[in-house]
Motif scaffolding. Structure first.
Motif, PDB file in Angstrom:
ATOM      1  N   ALA A 127       7.293  11.558   4.837  1.00 33.42           N
ATOM      2  CA  ALA A 127       6.652  12.873   5.029  1.00 33.42           C
ATOM      3  C   ALA A 127       7.668  13.892   5.544  1.00 33.42           C
ATOM      4  O   ALA A 127       7.386  15.080   5.591  1.00 33.42           O
ATOM      5  CB  ALA A 127       5.499  12.755   6.015  1.00 33.42           C
ATOM      6  N   ASN A 128       8.855  13.401   5.931  1.00 31.49           N
ATOM      7  CA  ASN A 128       9.864  14.299   6.524  1.00 31.49           C
ATOM      8  C   ASN A 128      10.370  15.321   5.498  1.00 31.49           C
ATOM      9  O   ASN A 128      10.845  14.967   4.426  1.00 31.49           O
ATOM     10  CB  ASN A 128      11.026  13.461   7.073  1.00 31.49           C
ATOM     11  N   LYS A 129      10.284  16.592   5.892  1.00 30.18           N
ATOM     12  CA  LYS A 129      10.607  17.700   4.984  1.00 30.18           C
ATOM     13  C   LYS A 129      12.071  17.687   4.543  1.00 30.18           C
ATOM     14  O   LYS A 129      12.385  17.874   3.377  1.00 30.18           O
ATOM     15  CB  LYS A 129      10.355  19.012   5.747  1.00 30.18           C
ATOM     16  N   GLY A 151       0.839  -1.203   0.000  1.00 27.33           N
ATOM     17  CA  GLY A 151       0.000   0.000   0.000  1.00 27.33           C
ATOM     18  C   GLY A 151       0.869   1.246   0.000  1.00 27.33           C
ATOM     19  O   GLY A 151       0.724   2.123  -0.862  1.00 27.33           O
ATOM     20  N   HIS A 152       1.827   1.302   0.939  1.00 31.62           N
ATOM     21  CA  HIS A 152       2.723   2.472   1.000  1.00 31.62           C
ATOM     22  C   HIS A 152       3.446   2.666  -0.329  1.00 31.62           C
ATOM     23  O   HIS A 152       3.552   3.776  -0.844  1.00 31.62           O
ATOM     24  CB  HIS A 152       3.769   2.284   2.106  1.00 31.62           C
ATOM     25  N   LEU A 153       3.972   1.566  -0.853  1.00 28.90           N
ATOM     26  CA  LEU A 153       4.774   1.630  -2.078  1.00 28.90           C
ATOM     27  C   LEU A 153       3.958   2.149  -3.270  1.00 28.90           C
ATOM     28  O   LEU A 153       4.459   2.896  -4.104  1.00 28.90           O
ATOM     29  CB  LEU A 153       5.300   0.221  -2.341  1.00 28.90           C
ATOM     30  N   SER A 156       9.082   3.504   7.321  1.00 31.52           N
ATOM     31  CA  SER A 156       7.916   3.686   8.189  1.00 31.52           C
ATOM     32  C   SER A 156       8.325   3.423   9.625  1.00 31.52           C
ATOM     33  O   SER A 156       9.506   3.343   9.956  1.00 31.52           O
ATOM     34  CB  SER A 156       6.811   2.735   7.747  1.00 31.52           C
ATOM     35  N   GLY A 157       7.313   3.245  10.496  1.00 28.55           N
ATOM     36  CA  GLY A 157       7.605   2.968  11.892  1.00 28.55           C
ATOM     37  C   GLY A 157       8.150   1.555  12.087  1.00 28.55           C
ATOM     38  O   GLY A 157       8.884   1.291  13.035  1.00 28.55           O
ATOM     39  N   GLY A 158       7.805   0.652  11.207  1.00 28.57           N
ATOM     40  CA  GLY A 158       8.232  -0.734  11.362  1.00 28.57           C
ATOM     41  C   GLY A 158       9.205  -1.214  10.305  1.00 28.57           C
ATOM     42  O   GLY A 158       9.790  -2.290  10.436  1.00 28.57           O
ATOM     43  N   PHE A 175      13.318   7.535  15.054  1.00 24.72           N
ATOM     44  CA  PHE A 175      12.764   8.879  15.288  1.00 24.72           C
ATOM     45  C   PHE A 175      11.931   8.872  16.568  1.00 24.72           C
ATOM     46  O   PHE A 175      12.074   9.748  17.423  1.00 24.72           O
ATOM     47  CB  PHE A 175      11.864   9.308  14.113  1.00 24.72           C
ATOM     48  N   ASP A 176      11.052   7.877  16.688  1.00 18.88           N
ATOM     49  CA  ASP A 176      10.139   7.830  17.840  1.00 18.88           C
ATOM     50  C   ASP A 176      10.896   7.618  19.153  1.00 18.88           C
ATOM     51  O   ASP A 176      10.602   8.265  20.157  1.00 18.88           O
ATOM     52  CB  ASP A 176       9.102   6.711  17.645  1.00 18.88           C
ATOM     53  N   LYS A 177      11.899   6.719  19.131  1.00 22.98           N
ATOM     54  CA  LYS A 177      12.638   6.427  20.368  1.00 22.98           C
ATOM     55  C   LYS A 177      13.495   7.617  20.785  1.00 22.98           C
ATOM     56  O   LYS A 177      13.599   7.935  21.966  1.00 22.98           O
ATOM     57  CB  LYS A 177      13.516   5.190  20.171  1.00 22.98           C
TER      58      LYS A 177
END
Ligand code: KG4
Ligand code: ZN
Length: 336
Positions: free
Chosen positions: A271-273, A114-116, A136-138, A166-168
């Motif tokens: 999405a990162n600018k 889907g992402h691809l 992605s996150g995973g 990024f999240d951690k």
């Protein structure tokens, strides 16, 4: 042909209607940020319950918005995996039951496919074969896409995914969930080059990634600071710089290795600018065509699942029975 797409693999309920003639008719997204924020991360059981609460009204909403009746819908696609098992089961059970009731096929979709394919929701579409950086996150993968359904894994992370890093790191900086986009925001106020983070695995051949060391490096850096707001922004800047630099350089390597100059960037980190800026600068200098899905379709959404469903349905690839099975872990390159 109209496909209803349902995404429920993690902390967002995404619904969309895609029409092969008219394109995307309607889409909507319910985010669970408010549900999980007090816990600092996604609580799987709460995610499942929230999907249950919102899935029916969201389907009604997109059908109303698109002015589409159930009799006009030809198939229902849903995320079959990978993801949180409970969250996946909500979407799969709902999609397969509704498809059965309406007498139409259900189509299980790989979330990363889907992402691809989200890049195809834009007017400017990539040509085959193309390379895809899925971040992605995973997942953090470089995939060679020969055609729809034919995916070859060229490289991937050996530990944390880019989004996970990024999240951690955001958590270490005391930023609230969802950390990645908030870290990117504060990095905008960061002092360039006050800190320098390592570029993991760039000194080794190959297309694999490793991001867990960056989080440790962030921890050591943070421990030596009082961590005022400027310190946080400076650490965020250096962390983001290292991740983006590594991603751009590995894509450059994949392009040299394969000779393929069409590159799709997909997944939440897409999405990162800064990633978009640096990747576009690299592409412009090297005659590479780089494609990004529309921003809202970089992170999880129903439109990408509806579109992937359309591509599969066209090829006669849909679920053969009414059994509900989801795959919390699922390799994309074994998908054919
Ligand atoms: O694709 P996605 O919505 O869900 C998964 O399939 O995982 O990606 C979510 C990931 C999260 O780790 C989030 O922090 C990261 O993408 N992310 C970002 C940005 N927006 C989302 N990371 C860096 N900068 C962003 N702007
Ligand atoms: Zn995703």
């Amino acid at each position: 042909m109209i496909i209803l797409g349902i995404e429920s693999s993690c902390d967002e309920t995404g619904l969309a209607l895609y029409d092969s003639e008219r394109g995307l008719l309607a889409h909507t997204l319910h985010s669970q940020i408010a549900v999980h924020r007090i816990y600092g991360g996604v609580v799987p059981e709460l995610a499942s319950r929230d999907h249950i609460r919102f899935i029916v009204p969201l389907v009604q909403q997109v059908m109303k918005e698109a002015e589409v009746a159930s009799s006009q819908i030809n198939a229902i696609s849903y995320t079959k995996g990978p993801g949180l098992i409970g969250a996946l089961l909500v979407g799969a059970t709902f999609a397969k039951s509704l498809a059965f009731a309406w007498g139409i096929p259900a189509i299980g979709i790989h979330h990363m496919e889907g992402h691809l394919l989200a890049a195809f929701l834009d007017a400017k579409k990539p040509n085959f074969p193309f390379l895809a950086l899925l971040v992605s996150g995973g997942h953090t993968q470089i995939i060679k896409t020969n055609e729809i359904g034919a995916y070859e894994l060229l490289g991937e992370t050996i530990d944390d995914a880019a989004g996970e890093a990024f999240d951690k790191t955001a958590k270490l900086l005391g930023l609230p969930y969802p950390g990645g986009p908030i870290l990117a925001q504060i990095a905008e106020r960061g002092t360039p080059n006050r800190f320098h983070f390592p570029r993991p695995m760039l000194d080794r051949p190959g297309l694999d990634f490793s991001f867990s060391g960056l989080k440790t490096h962030a921890l050591h850096t943070i421990n030596q600071l009082e961590l005022n707001e400027q310190d946080k922004a400076d650490v965020a800047w250096a962390f983001q710089d290292a991740v983006v630099d590594t991603l751009v350089k590995k894509c450059a390597r994949a392009i040299t290795q394969t000779g393929i100059t069409e590159l799709v960037i997909a997944g939440g980190v897409g999405a990162n600018k800064i990633l978009r800026q640096r990747m576009s600068a690299f592409a412009a200098q090297n005659n590479v065509n780089v494609f990004y899905p529309p921003l809202e379709f970089c992170t999880d959404n129903g439109a990408m699942i509806a579109y992937a469903g359309y591509e599969r349905f066209k090829r006669g690839k849909f679920d053969q029975d009414t059994a509900i099975d989801v795959l919390p872990r699922w390799e994309l390159d074994f998908y054919l």
